[in-house]
Structure formats: structure tokens, C-alpha cells
Design a protein around this motif. Sequence first.
Motif, PDB file in Angstrom:
ATOM      1  N   ILE A 169      46.149 -88.048  61.420  1.00  8.18           N
ATOM      2  CA  ILE A 169      45.257 -86.905  61.263  1.00  8.18           C
ATOM      3  C   ILE A 169      45.035 -86.581  59.791  1.00  8.18           C
ATOM      4  N   LEU A 170      46.098 -86.658  58.988  1.00 10.87           N
ATOM      5  CA  LEU A 170      46.027 -86.190  57.604  1.00 10.87           C
ATOM      6  C   LEU A 170      45.768 -87.295  56.578  1.00 10.87           C
ATOM      7  N   ARG A 171      45.962 -88.537  56.932  1.00 12.39           N
ATOM      8  CA  ARG A 171      45.782 -89.593  55.927  1.00 12.39           C
ATOM      9  C   ARG A 171      44.367 -89.704  55.380  1.00 12.39           C
ATOM     10  N   PRO A 172      43.328 -89.461  56.176  1.00 13.80           N
ATOM     11  CA  PRO A 172      41.986 -89.471  55.565  1.00 13.80           C
ATOM     12  C   PRO A 172      41.819 -88.388  54.492  1.00 13.80           C
ATOM     13  N   ILE A 173      42.449 -87.223  54.697  1.00 13.68           N
ATOM     14  CA  ILE A 173      42.409 -86.174  53.670  1.00 13.68           C
ATOM     15  C   ILE A 173      43.164 -86.643  52.432  1.00 13.68           C
ATOM     16  N   GLN A 174      44.337 -87.227  52.639  1.00 12.50           N
ATOM     17  CA  GLN A 174      45.108 -87.751  51.515  1.00 12.50           C
ATOM     18  C   GLN A 174      44.296 -88.775  50.720  1.00 12.50           C
ATOM     19  N   LYS A 175      43.628 -89.667  51.426  1.00 11.36           N
ATOM     20  CA  LYS A 175      42.836 -90.708  50.761  1.00 11.36           C
ATOM     21  C   LYS A 175      41.786 -90.092  49.846  1.00 11.36           C
ATOM     22  N   TYR A 176      41.108 -89.059  50.330  1.00  7.23           N
ATOM     23  CA  TYR A 176      40.069 -88.422  49.520  1.00  7.23           C
ATOM     24  C   TYR A 176      40.680 -87.695  48.320  1.00  7.23           C
ATOM     25  N   ILE A 177      41.773 -86.960  48.547  1.00  5.63           N
ATOM     26  CA  ILE A 177      42.419 -86.224  47.450  1.00  5.63           C
ATOM     27  C   ILE A 177      42.834 -87.179  46.335  1.00  5.63           C
ATOM     28  N   LEU A 178      43.476 -88.277  46.706  1.00  2.00           N
ATOM     29  CA  LEU A 178      43.940 -89.231  45.701  1.00  2.00           C
ATOM     30  C   LEU A 178      42.778 -89.860  44.944  1.00  2.00           C
ATOM     31  N   SER A 179      41.662 -90.055  45.642  1.00  2.00           N
ATOM     32  CA  SER A 179      40.487 -90.622  44.972  1.00  2.00           C
ATOM     33  C   SER A 179      39.896 -89.668  43.945  1.00  2.00           C
ATOM     34  N   GLN A 180      40.218 -88.379  44.096  1.00  2.00           N
ATOM     35  CA  GLN A 180      39.703 -87.360  43.183  1.00  2.00           C
ATOM     36  C   GLN A 180      40.744 -86.923  42.144  1.00  2.00           C
ATOM     37  N   GLY A 181      41.879 -87.618  42.111  1.00  2.00           N
ATOM     38  CA  GLY A 181      42.879 -87.335  41.086  1.00  2.00           C
ATOM     39  C   GLY A 181      43.897 -86.273  41.434  1.00  2.00           C
ATOM     40  N   GLY A 182      43.961 -85.857  42.704  1.00  2.00           N
ATOM     41  CA  GLY A 182      44.942 -84.862  43.112  1.00  2.00           C
ATOM     42  C   GLY A 182      46.277 -85.497  43.476  1.00  2.00           C
ATOM     43  N   GLU A 183      47.280 -84.643  43.690  1.00  2.00           N
ATOM     44  CA  GLU A 183      48.613 -85.092  44.098  1.00  2.00           C
ATOM     45  C   GLU A 183      48.856 -84.715  45.552  1.00  2.00           C
ATOM     46  N   ASP A 205      59.735 -75.572  45.109  1.00  2.00           N
ATOM     47  CA  ASP A 205      59.780 -75.907  43.680  1.00  2.00           C
ATOM     48  C   ASP A 205      58.556 -76.711  43.249  1.00  2.00           C
ATOM     49  N   TRP A 206      58.027 -77.512  44.141  1.00  2.00           N
ATOM     50  CA  TRP A 206      56.833 -78.323  43.833  1.00  2.00           C
ATOM     51  C   TRP A 206      55.580 -77.456  43.723  1.00  2.00           C
ATOM     52  N   LYS A 207      55.550 -76.337  44.437  1.00  2.00           N
ATOM     53  CA  LYS A 207      54.470 -75.351  44.383  1.00  2.00           C
ATOM     54  C   LYS A 207      53.098 -75.941  44.731  1.00  2.00           C
ATOM     55  N   PRO A 208      52.922 -76.343  45.992  1.00  2.00           N
ATOM     56  CA  PRO A 208      51.604 -76.857  46.377  1.00  2.00           C
ATOM     57  C   PRO A 208      50.525 -75.779  46.281  1.00  2.00           C
ATOM     58  N   ASP A 209      49.319 -76.206  45.931  1.00  2.00           N
ATOM     59  CA  ASP A 209      48.179 -75.288  45.903  1.00  2.00           C
ATOM     60  C   ASP A 209      47.628 -75.051  47.302  1.00  2.00           C
ATOM     61  N   ALA A 210      47.801 -76.051  48.179  1.00  2.00           N
ATOM     62  CA  ALA A 210      47.301 -75.931  49.550  1.00  2.00           C
ATOM     63  C   ALA A 210      48.206 -76.716  50.485  1.00  2.00           C
ATOM     64  N   VAL A 211      48.260 -76.258  51.731  1.00  2.00           N
ATOM     65  CA  VAL A 211      49.079 -76.895  52.762  1.00  2.00           C
ATOM     66  C   VAL A 211      48.183 -77.210  53.954  1.00  2.00           C
ATOM     67  N   PHE A 212      48.103 -78.488  54.317  1.00  2.00           N
ATOM     68  CA  PHE A 212      47.296 -78.904  55.466  1.00  2.00           C
ATOM     69  C   PHE A 212      48.201 -79.065  56.676  1.00  2.00           C
ATOM     70  N   VAL A 213      47.803 -78.425  57.787  1.00  2.00           N
ATOM     71  CA  VAL A 213      48.666 -78.364  58.968  1.00  2.00           C
ATOM     72  C   VAL A 213      47.871 -78.756  60.219  1.00  2.00           C
ATOM     73  N   PRO A 214      48.271 -79.837  60.895  1.00  2.00           N
ATOM     74  CA  PRO A 214      47.638 -80.191  62.163  1.00  2.00           C
ATOM     75  C   PRO A 214      48.347 -79.562  63.369  1.00  2.00           C
ATOM     76  N   GLY A 215      49.320 -78.699  63.112  1.00  2.00           N
ATOM     77  CA  GLY A 215      50.045 -78.009  64.175  1.00  2.00           C
ATOM     78  C   GLY A 215      49.613 -76.564  64.305  1.00  2.00           C
ATOM     79  N   LYS A 247      32.710 -88.254  56.361  1.00  2.00           N
ATOM     80  CA  LYS A 247      32.959 -87.413  55.185  1.00  2.00           C
ATOM     81  C   LYS A 247      33.572 -86.057  55.528  1.00  2.00           C
ATOM     82  N   SER A 248      34.170 -85.952  56.703  1.00  2.00           N
ATOM     83  CA  SER A 248      34.783 -84.686  57.090  1.00  2.00           C
ATOM     84  C   SER A 248      35.960 -84.341  56.189  1.00  2.00           C
ATOM     85  N   SER A 249      36.716 -85.353  55.754  1.00  2.00           N
ATOM     86  CA  SER A 249      37.846 -85.097  54.850  1.00  2.00           C
ATOM     87  C   SER A 249      37.368 -84.458  53.553  1.00  2.00           C
TER      88      SER A 249
END
Length: 352
Positions: A20-34, A64-74, A310-312
Motif C-alpha cells: 500500500i505504501l511503497r508507491p508513496i515511498q517511491k515518489y517521495i524518494l524521487s523528490q529527495g525526501g526521506e 527522535d527522528w521527528k517525521p513531518d508526516a505519518v502515512f497510515v493504512p490502518g 499518479k495517486s501517490s
Amino acid sequence: MICKHRRYLMYISQNYSYAILRPIQKYILSQGGEVCWFLEGDEVDSSYLLTQETKLKTVKEVVDWKPDAVFVPGNTVPRFIPGVKVAVFHGFDSGKRSSKRGHFNIRGCFDLYCTQGPATTKPFQYLATKYGYFDVVETGWPTLDPLFEDNASNPYVDDNDKRPVILMCSTFSQSLSCAPTLFNKVKELSEKGRWRWLVQFHPKMPLEIVEKYKSLQNDNLQFIETDNVLPLLQMADVMLCDTSSVLIMFLLLGKPVVSFRNQSPSSYLIDVVDPSKIEGSIEKALTKPLEIESAINDYSKQVHPYQDGKSSARVVVATNELIENGLTNKRRKPLNLIRNFKLRKALKYWGC
């Protein structure tokens, strides 16, 4: 809206959430995010993580990592984890539960709901107005981005077997599952050898049912355990199912579904209540009746009209806009003291 220098957490509790979340990860990484992953509970297997994916092992590491956003499929996420909380759903509304208990149950955990299509957007927009502490953006479901791509390396392709492929899926809910009732019929049909069978169940399916179907494996039937059902959907010609939401994903490919005692039988399904009718219904489905194809098309436009892959990107853009501009709705999110206490106890975290 850029991702660079931003941190995004993938918060999961089930194995199917990886896909569910890997397509979002793929897009984030392509845009330089962590991106980092946090696995909650013992129903999610860390061995499904890829070599290049980073797992945060404790809640303290997440904080401690302090994410800016949290994606949850639950359905829930702890308030004490940093970042805006984004609901991306673990499936479609298949009608297994009432609206108040199921897809539209508002638990006070999320800042943003990224909806899949008009059928879910409109109810959530009403709820956003009612509650006033979350936003709603229609993005499409990121899980399906790869579904509409050509998969030349599909692991279930067999160039030497030209038979029609029947995919059987089933929910784990005892009162709704077709798996126990249809075992003998599937055994009979697989032994005939007319079709190639692929069988895949919800990960919460009782082990005794899983073992029974594994015992059927032969040259005509393969039982598959996977965290990614999309290649199976692409491979099959017809699905045999019950009221599992996976059938909706199959319909979005324009393919017919034979459902067994579906909770909401409709014109886009070939629904049967008698196991003896399964074979004839599959035969009918393989002819792709025009009236069913038309009904599937109309249904898809309401449930998930996006086939551009392009939903991600839309999910991440909506998330970044929320980070930068804040909520459109301004009421305070409920404290959820009891739920968060239970989550702290389960996660063994008592920090700030």
C-alpha cells in the motif's frame, strides 16, 4: 510542493501494508525526501522490508527522528508520534460493516484523509464539516499506481499455459468467507483442469483453512502467500470472491467477478448463493458480457476514476500542502486519552 529535506514515516501493522505504501515511498524518494518505516505489533513481518528500506525499531527512535508526516493504512495512529497524520486506507469500502463501524468510522486520529474516489470523498467531506478537525482530499489510492502499469516481469506468467486464469480470494470473516463453503467445489473444478487456479487469502484467514487449500495444490492450482496481490490481479481473467474489498481492485481493471453470497450484490457482479452455480458463472464471466462490462465501468468511475498511476504524487502533494499551510478545518483534534494510553502500553512508550 517539494519533499526535499522532509521526513515521512510509514506506520504499518499488517504485511499487506507494504504494498500500500511503497508507491508513496517511491515518489517521495524521487523528490529527495526521506522515508523510514515503523512496524507496530506482531502481525507484521520485518522480513518483508527491502534491503534499502530503513526500519525504526522503537517509538523513541521515531520521536527522535521527528517525521513531518505519518502515512497510515490502518485505523489508528498514536497522537504522541510527531508529524501530520495521513489516512490512506487499507482497502475499499466493500460493505462488510456498517458505515459507523467500518470505512467511515472517525476515530479522532487523523489530520488528513486521502480518499479514493467520489463514492468515498462525498461522505468524508460531510464528516469533515461535522467534526471540523481534519481535511479531505480526493487523490485516488496510491496502492493502485502499479496496477495500471505494464508488468513485464509478472511472477505468475506461464507462457506454456494458455488456459484462462481464475483467481480465488476470500476475506477472513467467518460469517462472510466463501473459503470454507467452496472448498469441495474448488477441489472439483481444479481437478477438471479446464482452468488454471491461483488462490490467495487475507492474511488473517484461519490457519486450518489455509492448510486445507494448500493441500489442493497440483498442476492446475497454486496457493500463494504474498504481501503484494497486484500481480495476481493483473494475471487473472476472472475472480472468485465473497465480500472482500480485493474484488473492487479487480473490477477496476475492467475484469468480471463471480461473487459468492456478497453482502451487497449488484449489477457489476455475477453473484451466486449455490456452490453448484459456480462453474456456470465462471463460464459466463469468461465471455465478458457487455452489460456487466458497462456496469463495471460505471461503478469504477465512482469508486476510483484514476488510472494515470499518479495517486501517490497527489497524496504527497496534499500532505505537503497540509504541512505548509495547516488545516482548512480549525477545530481541535480530540485527545483520545484512553486510546493513546492503550497504544502507549502496547508500544511500551511513556515519553512525551
